[in-house]
Design a protein around this motif. Structure first.
Motif, mmCIF file in Angstrom:
data_model
loop_
_atom_site.group_PDB
_atom_site.id
_atom_site.type_symbol
_atom_site.label_atom_id
_atom_site.label_comp_id
_atom_site.label_asym_id
_atom_site.label_seq_id
_atom_site.Cartn_x
_atom_site.Cartn_y
_atom_site.Cartn_z
ATOM 1 N N PHE A 1 0.830 -1.205 0.000
ATOM 2 C CA PHE A 1 0.000 0.000 0.000
ATOM 3 C C PHE A 1 0.867 1.259 0.000
ATOM 4 C CE2 PHE A 1 -3.635 -2.502 2.076
ATOM 5 C CZ PHE A 1 -4.292 -2.647 0.859
ATOM 6 N N GLY A 2 1.917 1.259 0.811
ATOM 7 C CA GLY A 2 2.807 2.418 0.876
ATOM 8 C C GLY A 2 3.480 2.690 -0.454
ATOM 9 N N LEU A 3 3.937 1.634 -1.126
ATOM 10 C CA LEU A 3 4.571 1.787 -2.439
ATOM 11 C C LEU A 3 3.584 2.387 -3.439
ATOM 12 C CD1 LEU A 3 7.267 1.111 -3.895
ATOM 13 C CD2 LEU A 3 6.204 -1.037 -4.612
ATOM 14 N N PHE A 4 2.344 1.919 -3.377
ATOM 15 C CA PHE A 4 1.301 2.395 -4.281
ATOM 16 C C PHE A 4 1.015 3.886 -4.042
ATOM 17 C CE2 PHE A 4 -3.334 2.997 -5.028
ATOM 18 C CZ PHE A 4 -3.324 2.839 -6.409
ATOM 19 N N ILE A 5 0.895 4.276 -2.786
ATOM 20 C CA ILE A 5 0.615 5.677 -2.451
ATOM 21 C C ILE A 5 1.775 6.579 -2.866
ATOM 22 C CG2 ILE A 5 0.231 7.300 -0.561
ATOM 23 C CD1 ILE A 5 -2.173 5.493 -1.310
ATOM 24 N N GLY A 6 2.998 6.137 -2.591
ATOM 25 C CA GLY A 6 4.164 6.928 -2.991
ATOM 26 C C GLY A 6 4.254 7.080 -4.494
ATOM 27 N N LEU A 7 3.920 6.022 -5.204
ATOM 28 C CA LEU A 7 3.945 6.062 -6.671
ATOM 29 C C LEU A 7 2.938 7.082 -7.199
ATOM 30 C CD1 LEU A 7 5.163 4.674 -9.206
ATOM 31 C CD2 LEU A 7 3.237 3.092 -9.142
ATOM 32 N N ILE A 8 1.728 7.083 -6.637
ATOM 33 C CA ILE A 8 0.705 8.049 -7.059
ATOM 34 C C ILE A 8 1.144 9.467 -6.735
ATOM 35 C CG2 ILE A 8 -1.651 8.855 -6.644
ATOM 36 C CD1 ILE A 8 -2.492 5.997 -6.240
ATOM 37 N N GLY B 1 -1.753 13.186 -4.549
ATOM 38 C CA GLY B 1 -1.946 11.746 -4.485
ATOM 39 C C GLY B 1 -1.912 11.196 -3.079
ATOM 40 N N GLY B 2 -1.298 11.936 -2.166
ATOM 41 C CA GLY B 2 -1.216 11.483 -0.786
ATOM 42 C C GLY B 2 -2.550 11.425 -0.082
ATOM 43 N N ILE B 3 -3.589 12.003 -0.688
ATOM 44 C CA ILE B 3 -4.916 11.963 -0.062
ATOM 45 C C ILE B 3 -5.435 10.538 0.041
ATOM 46 C CG2 ILE B 3 -6.268 12.218 -2.196
ATOM 47 C CD1 ILE B 3 -8.106 14.113 -0.623
ATOM 48 N N LEU B 4 -4.855 9.615 -0.734
ATOM 49 C CA LEU B 4 -5.294 8.217 -0.688
ATOM 50 C C LEU B 4 -4.583 7.423 0.404
ATOM 51 C CD1 LEU B 4 -5.481 7.413 -4.513
ATOM 52 C CD2 LEU B 4 -7.367 7.911 -2.952
ATOM 53 N N ALA B 5 -3.642 8.051 1.111
ATOM 54 C CA ALA B 5 -2.909 7.325 2.148
ATOM 55 C C ALA B 5 -3.821 6.904 3.289
ATOM 56 C CB ALA B 5 -1.752 8.188 2.681
ATOM 57 N N GLY C 1 8.218 3.806 4.800
ATOM 58 C CA GLY C 1 9.415 3.529 4.004
ATOM 59 C C GLY C 1 9.085 3.187 2.557
ATOM 60 N N ALA C 2 8.052 2.390 2.364
ATOM 61 C CA ALA C 2 7.662 1.998 1.010
ATOM 62 C C ALA C 2 7.126 3.189 0.226
ATOM 63 C CB ALA C 2 6.606 0.895 1.068
ATOM 64 N N SER C 3 6.449 4.114 0.901
ATOM 65 C CA SER C 3 5.902 5.281 0.204
ATOM 66 C C SER C 3 7.017 6.179 -0.335
ATOM 67 C CB SER C 3 4.994 6.085 1.141
ATOM 68 O OG SER C 3 5.739 6.733 2.152
#
Length: 266
Positions: free
Chosen positions: A7-14, A22-26, A224-226
């Motif tokens: 999930f963190g990787l996905f949010i950071g990618l957005i 894009g961080g609003i989806l965190a 970390g993943a974000s």
């Protein structure tokens, strides 16, 4: 922990692809994906968004794109508004907080959809007489009039209030506000917005930690993943069609908002 990292990787990618917003989806990722409450998710989401935004802001500073005086003013006022948002958030029922968050998601989706169709910002580059903050053609710096200072201060305070209330970075507010109220070019707007997000998030995080908030191991993995996702997103962004990205992000926001509302009221 593996799910949190995904999930963190996905949010950071957005976040990296959209520049800011894009961080609003965190928060939905943590609430829907990991089953956390809004008050549990908000500090971790802020850390993830703040750390990711800091990566982008440092890159913007290195390239000379950040309007750092404007960013500092907005961050100071944002830092003043954040405690009020936190105070209110801890006294509102979860159903109301999630409903407010869903409304914000829908508003972001509408803006992104209009932007992809050219309705937002069309002709803004040449309609300078309506801008509250103008660049000096000679120096390339902002003209610090009273009107400009009050405009930036107000936007910063609103950003801080939303940061504390909903655990969002505020990029969805900053970018359109900058485009509407200043004649700063888009790359400078995104870089400056990321710096404001990073600074306001840092102040909000400090307040949350002082209040005794503890970040679990899954939250650390998410953060970390974000950051890794942010770096990947910024590298990939130049190769992704802007219109398709905006339409996809808008659709995702609407879907998440609908699911949140269904989970709360269904």
């Amino acid at each position: 922990m593996c799910l949190a990292s995904i999930f963190g990787l996905f949010i950071g990618l957005i976040l990296g692809l959209t520049g800011a917003g894009g961080g609003i989806l965190a928060v939905p990722a943590l609430v829907l994906g990991l089953g956390w409450t809004m008050t549990q998710a908000a500090p971790v989401a802020l850390m993830a968004v703040g750390a990711s935004a800091a990566v982008g802001a440092i890159d913007g500073l290195r390239k000379g794109l950040v309007r750092y005086r404007a960013a500092l003013l907005m961050a100071v006022l944002g830092g003043a508004g954040t405690p009020l948002g936190l105070y209110v958030a801890h006294r509102l029922p979860q159903t109301l907080l999630m409903s407010l968050f869903s409304l914000v998601l829908v508003l972001v989706a509408i803006r992104m959809h209009r932007q992809s169709r050219g309705a937002v910002g069309a002709g803004a580059e040449h309609d300078w007489e309506r801008k509250n903050c103008m660049l000096d053609p000679g120096t390339g710096r902002l003209r610090w009039t009273l009107r400009c200072s009050l405009t930036l201060a107000t936007v910063g305070a609103c950003c801080g209030l939303l940061t504390g209330l909903l655990g969002v970075g505020g990029g969805f507010l900053l970018v359109p506000a900058f485009r509407q109220l200043t004649d700063i070019r888009l790359h400078g707007i995104v870089a400056t917005s990321l710096m404001v997000i990073a600074l306001v998030s840092a102040m909000a995080i400090f307040g949350a930690l002082r209040a005794g908030i503890v970040i679990p191991a899954t939250g650390v993995a998410f953060i970390g993943a974000s950051v890794l996702g942010m770096v990947a997103g910024r590298l990939w962004a130049p190769h992704v069609p802007a219109r398709g990205l905006q339409e996809g992000f808008a659709g995702l926001c609407v879907a998440v908002a609908g699911y949140l509302l269904w989970k709360v009221w269904g």
